[in-house]
Design an enzyme around this catalytic site. Structure first.
Site, PDB file in Angstrom:
ATOM      1  N   SER A   1     -25.535  -7.293  19.250  1.00  0.00           N
ATOM      2  CA  SER A   1     -26.857  -7.001  18.698  1.00  0.00           C
ATOM      3  C   SER A   1     -27.759  -6.590  19.857  1.00  0.00           C
ATOM      4  CB  SER A   1     -27.419  -8.250  18.010  1.00  0.00           C
ATOM      5  OG  SER A   1     -28.804  -8.153  17.769  1.00  0.00           O
TER       6      SER A   1
ATOM      7  N   TYR B   1     -29.884 -17.406  17.706  1.00  0.00           N
ATOM      8  CA  TYR B   1     -28.901 -16.330  17.493  1.00  0.00           C
ATOM      9  C   TYR B   1     -28.792 -15.462  18.742  1.00  0.00           C
ATOM     10  CZ  TYR B   1     -27.165 -11.850  15.654  1.00  0.00           C
ATOM     11  OH  TYR B   1     -26.460 -10.679  15.444  1.00  0.00           O
TER      12      TYR B   1
END
Length: 255
Positions: A125, A138
């Protein structure tokens, strides 16, 4: 065409990757915690694989046959301030997003090393290179994943193994909507939580991520890091150009 094993292929990005690669003629081994969720995928093999369980990983790799490419996609997210995030939940997130990815890589690497060829593709990501508030747990798991992936790239290059890290921004899947959230009704961090949609930026589709993954697999000399989509490219460029003396995005917050 390559034989590609995908983790977390039952929905979202993983499912889109399986469909894209199968459509391009690759032999796809789709895996998920619940194998029955893969029943309608037009792929060569559908296997049960829980990346947090060593026995499950070993069984799946043994059943998969030769694996030319691992697409390590299985993952999850949550929403919580770092001050109060339950550490057990954070540990579980790392077990899935980080340790699970390494566990499967360790399982496929010996055969790749012996053949002198292989690909490891990790779905990370932009949050593997920058931090968004409230999603920082995260992000931490993805920063760690990227360190592992880059380490693997250095260590396995002499054996013909190539490593790539996919870095999308916000993706239109049910991952964010279904994320666990840990807030009290009077939580002092709720103003930050409400700003998340604006901070996450423009959303791309799972199919766009899948196409980028497939292009990377088919590239003869793929880059280590692959920003996926214009929003990701812009965010990572801004992060690179930002001064290091203050946290990134601080100026954008109404705080």
């Amino acid at each position: 065409m390559s034989s590609v094993l995908i983790t977390g292929a039952s929905r979202g990005i993983g499912r889109a990757i399986a469909l894209e690669l199968a459509g391009r003629g690759h032999r796809v081994v789709a895996t998920a915690r619940q194998a029955e969720a893969l029943a309608d995928l037009p792929v060569a093999e559908r296997l049960q694989l829980d990346v947090t369980d060593q026995d499950s990983v070993d069984r799946a790799i043994a059943a998969a046959g030769e694996v030319d490419v691992l697409v390590s996609n299985a993952g999850s997210t949550l929403r919580a301030p770092l001050e109060t995030v339950p550490l057990a939940e954070l540990e579980q997130l790392f077990q899935l997003n980080t340790f699970g990815a390494l566990r499967v890589a360790q399982a496929v690497l010996p055969a790749m090393r012996e053949r002198g060829a292989g690909r490891l593709v990790f779905v990370s990501s932009i949050q593997g290179r920058l931090v968004l508030p409230i999603i920082a747990p995260y992000g931490a798991s993805k920063w760690a994943l990227e360190a592992i992936a880059e380490g693997l790239a250095v260590e396995t290059a002499p054996f013909g193994v190539k490593v790539s890290i996919m870095q999308p921004g916000a993706v239109a899947t049910d991952g964010a909507a279904g994320a666990k959230s840990f807030f009290t009704d009077d939580d002092p961090y709720l103003p930050l939580y409400k700003q998340l949609p604006a901070l996450r930026g423009e959303v791309i589709t799972a199919e766009e991520v899948a196409a980028a993954v497939a292009d990377t697999i088919e590239h003869t000399d793929p880059p280590l890091r692959v920003p996926v989509g214009v929003p990701a490219e812009q965010a990572l460029k801004a992060r690179k150009e930002a001064p290091e003396h203050a946290p990134f995005l601080t100026a954008q917050l109404d705080w």
